[in-house]
Design a protein around this motif. Structure first.
Motif, PDB file in Angstrom:
ATOM      1  N   GLU A   7      42.646  50.296  40.018  1.00  0.00           N
ATOM      2  CA  GLU A   7      41.038  50.609  38.668  1.00  0.00           C
ATOM      3  C   GLU A   7      42.581  49.649  37.167  1.00  0.00           C
ATOM      4  OE1 GLU A   7      38.414  53.884  39.048  1.00  0.00           O
ATOM      5  OE2 GLU A   7      40.185  54.989  39.772  1.00  0.00           O
ATOM      6  N   ALA A   8      42.295  49.786  36.602  1.00  0.00           N
ATOM      7  CA  ALA A   8      42.239  49.659  35.434  1.00  0.00           C
ATOM      8  C   ALA A   8      44.135  49.382  35.157  1.00  0.00           C
ATOM      9  CB  ALA A   8      42.426  50.483  34.702  1.00  0.00           C
ATOM     10  N   VAL A   9      44.479  47.955  35.364  1.00  0.00           N
ATOM     11  CA  VAL A   9      45.524  47.854  35.978  1.00  0.00           C
ATOM     12  C   VAL A   9      46.300  46.021  34.623  1.00  0.00           C
ATOM     13  CG1 VAL A   9      46.599  48.691  38.282  1.00  0.00           C
ATOM     14  CG2 VAL A   9      45.729  46.740  37.991  1.00  0.00           C
ATOM     15  N   ASN A  10      46.836  45.874  34.590  1.00  0.00           N
ATOM     16  CA  ASN A  10      47.274  44.810  33.696  1.00  0.00           C
ATOM     17  C   ASN A  10      47.501  43.414  35.128  1.00  0.00           C
ATOM     18  OD1 ASN A  10      48.161  45.888  31.432  1.00  0.00           O
ATOM     19  ND2 ASN A  10      49.982  46.485  32.481  1.00  0.00           N
ATOM     20  N   VAL A  11      46.726  42.760  34.869  1.00  0.00           N
ATOM     21  CA  VAL A  11      46.417  41.290  35.415  1.00  0.00           C
ATOM     22  C   VAL A  11      47.079  40.287  34.593  1.00  0.00           C
ATOM     23  CG1 VAL A  11      44.898  39.804  36.814  1.00  0.00           C
ATOM     24  CG2 VAL A  11      44.716  42.294  37.459  1.00  0.00           C
ATOM     25  N   ARG A  12      48.509  39.118  34.809  1.00  0.00           N
ATOM     26  CA  ARG A  12      48.500  38.322  34.760  1.00  0.00           C
ATOM     27  C   ARG A  12      47.881  37.543  34.781  1.00  0.00           C
ATOM     28  NH1 ARG A  12      52.760  34.490  34.710  1.00  0.00           N
ATOM     29  NH2 ARG A  12      52.966  34.192  32.666  1.00  0.00           N
ATOM     30  N   LEU A  13      47.307  36.474  34.262  1.00  0.00           N
ATOM     31  CA  LEU A  13      46.387  35.040  34.975  1.00  0.00           C
ATOM     32  C   LEU A  13      47.288  33.809  34.531  1.00  0.00           C
ATOM     33  CD1 LEU A  13      43.230  36.008  33.419  1.00  0.00           C
ATOM     34  CD2 LEU A  13      44.203  36.404  35.590  1.00  0.00           C
ATOM     35  N   GLY A  14      48.156  33.979  33.824  1.00  0.00           N
ATOM     36  CA  GLY A  14      49.044  32.848  33.429  1.00  0.00           C
ATOM     37  C   GLY A  14      49.093  33.635  31.491  1.00  0.00           C
ATOM     38  N   PRO A  15      50.076  32.156  31.105  1.00  0.00           N
ATOM     39  CA  PRO A  15      51.321  32.754  29.802  1.00  0.00           C
ATOM     40  C   PRO A  15      50.300  33.186  28.751  1.00  0.00           C
ATOM     41  CG  PRO A  15      51.971  30.630  31.079  1.00  0.00           C
ATOM     42  CD  PRO A  15      51.110  31.278  32.014  1.00  0.00           C
ATOM     43  N   GLY A  16      50.863  34.664  28.594  1.00  0.00           N
ATOM     44  CA  GLY A  16      49.638  34.964  27.490  1.00  0.00           C
ATOM     45  C   GLY A  16      48.390  35.352  26.885  1.00  0.00           C
ATOM     46  N   THR A  66      52.907  44.210  35.883  1.00  0.00           N
ATOM     47  CA  THR A  66      51.688  43.358  35.833  1.00  0.00           C
ATOM     48  C   THR A  66      51.466  42.769  37.348  1.00  0.00           C
ATOM     49  OG1 THR A  66      52.827  41.712  35.642  1.00  0.00           O
ATOM     50  CG2 THR A  66      51.886  42.798  33.765  1.00  0.00           C
ATOM     51  N   ILE A  67      49.925  42.349  37.946  1.00  0.00           N
ATOM     52  CA  ILE A  67      49.829  41.961  39.148  1.00  0.00           C
ATOM     53  C   ILE A  67      49.470  40.924  38.864  1.00  0.00           C
ATOM     54  CG2 ILE A  67      47.678  42.259  41.214  1.00  0.00           C
ATOM     55  CD1 ILE A  67      47.976  45.277  40.079  1.00  0.00           C
ATOM     56  N   GLU A  68      49.998  39.727  39.260  1.00  0.00           N
ATOM     57  CA  GLU A  68      49.797  37.972  39.360  1.00  0.00           C
ATOM     58  C   GLU A  68      48.734  38.544  40.366  1.00  0.00           C
ATOM     59  OE1 GLU A  68      51.713  36.275  37.456  1.00  0.00           O
ATOM     60  OE2 GLU A  68      53.738  38.080  37.142  1.00  0.00           O
ATOM     61  N   ALA A  69      48.132  36.680  39.255  1.00  0.00           N
ATOM     62  CA  ALA A  69      46.560  36.747  39.712  1.00  0.00           C
ATOM     63  C   ALA A  69      46.648  36.205  41.197  1.00  0.00           C
ATOM     64  CB  ALA A  69      45.703  35.287  38.495  1.00  0.00           C
ATOM     65  N   THR A  70      47.415  35.501  41.307  1.00  0.00           N
ATOM     66  CA  THR A  70      47.555  35.184  43.041  1.00  0.00           C
ATOM     67  C   THR A  70      47.616  36.314  42.996  1.00  0.00           C
ATOM     68  OG1 THR A  70      49.697  35.443  42.893  1.00  0.00           O
ATOM     69  CG2 THR A  70      49.158  33.124  41.754  1.00  0.00           C
ATOM     70  N   ASP A  71      47.771  37.484  43.309  1.00  0.00           N
ATOM     71  CA  ASP A  71      47.485  38.082  44.777  1.00  0.00           C
ATOM     72  C   ASP A  71      46.125  38.729  44.341  1.00  0.00           C
ATOM     73  OD1 ASP A  71      50.226  38.167  45.237  1.00  0.00           O
ATOM     74  OD2 ASP A  71      50.723  39.488  44.034  1.00  0.00           O
ATOM     75  N   VAL A  72      45.330  38.330  43.632  1.00  0.00           N
ATOM     76  CA  VAL A  72      43.558  39.713  43.518  1.00  0.00           C
ATOM     77  C   VAL A  72      43.011  38.513  43.976  1.00  0.00           C
ATOM     78  CG1 VAL A  72      41.829  39.912  41.622  1.00  0.00           C
ATOM     79  CG2 VAL A  72      45.009  40.399  41.074  1.00  0.00           C
ATOM     80  N   GLN A  73      41.916  39.295  45.104  1.00  0.00           N
ATOM     81  CA  GLN A  73      40.928  38.853  46.122  1.00  0.00           C
ATOM     82  C   GLN A  73      40.238  38.396  44.884  1.00  0.00           C
ATOM     83  OE1 GLN A  73      41.979  36.907  48.654  1.00  0.00           O
ATOM     84  NE2 GLN A  73      43.744  37.472  48.072  1.00  0.00           N
ATOM     85  N   LEU A  74      39.687  40.000  44.556  1.00  0.00           N
ATOM     86  CA  LEU A  74      38.136  40.194  43.799  1.00  0.00           C
ATOM     87  C   LEU A  74      38.568  41.265  42.837  1.00  0.00           C
ATOM     88  CD1 LEU A  74      34.453  41.416  45.279  1.00  0.00           C
ATOM     89  CD2 LEU A  74      36.286  42.977  43.513  1.00  0.00           C
TER      90      LEU A  74
END
Length: 182
Positions: free
Chosen positions: A68-77, A96-104
């Motif tokens: 819940e409510a974690v920083n997700v790095r989608l790309g630079p900035g 941060t969690i990299e977007a490549t690790d996010v499934q949903l």
């Protein structure tokens, strides 16, 4: 935190953003600009908790993390803080969690920032390659599930009160809107 924000000049870097640390407000970074939202309402928190309860067992069975409510790095900035995410196994101590690790990714739409969730974040999440996007309309309880296809999201399913949303990917779960929204 307020003094740091008001004394800052120019675009924010990821390092400056992360140096803010924990805040009372939800502060997200989009292309050098901070997006600050007020504290969440009790209704929003209830929906998040109940949806998280439904998804928790399903995520564990699939070998995924529910956060819940974690920083997700989608790309630079670009670092939003989604309401809920299902991720591959990750280092739980990273900022941060990299977007490549996010499934949903799931956002609970607040009336005050509906366009941010329905347009801006939807575009950024799809561009980052996140496969599934679940939107929950706070006022009606309507659920909309989107699947990434050809670089953007297309609606895969929806459910209103009295209906059921059956997730089969990335986890198997049954969600009833009336169980989420009072």
């Amino acid at each position: 935190m307020t003094a740091a924000v008001f004394n800052h000049e120019g675009p924010w870097s990821e390092e400056e953003y992360l140096a803010l640390g924990e805040t009372q407000q939800r502060v997200e970074l989009f292309d050098g600009s901070l997006h600050v939202t007020p504290a969440l309402t009790p209704r929003h928190q209830r929906i998040s908790r109940r949806l998280g309860n439904i998804l928790e067992t399903a995520s564990e069975a699939a070998g995924l993390e529910l956060l819940e409510a974690v920083n997700v790095r989608l790309g630079p900035g670009r670092i939003p803080i989604p309401d809920l995410v299902l991720t591959n196994p990750i280092d739980l101590d990273e900022l941060t969690i990299e977007a490549t690790d996010v499934q949903l990714v799931c956002e609970i739409i607040s009336p005050s920032n509906a366009s941010t969730d329905k347009v801006l974040k939807m575009h950024y999440y799809a561009a980052a390659g996140i496969g599934w996007y679940l939107l929950v309309e706070q006022e009606t309880g309507t659920l909309r599930l989107y699947r990434r296809q050809n670089g953007h999201y297309v609606e895969a399913a929806d459910a209103k009160r009295g209906e059921v949303l059956e997730l089969t990917e990335p986890v198997r779960a049954t969600i009833r809107p009336e169980e989420l929204v009072p």
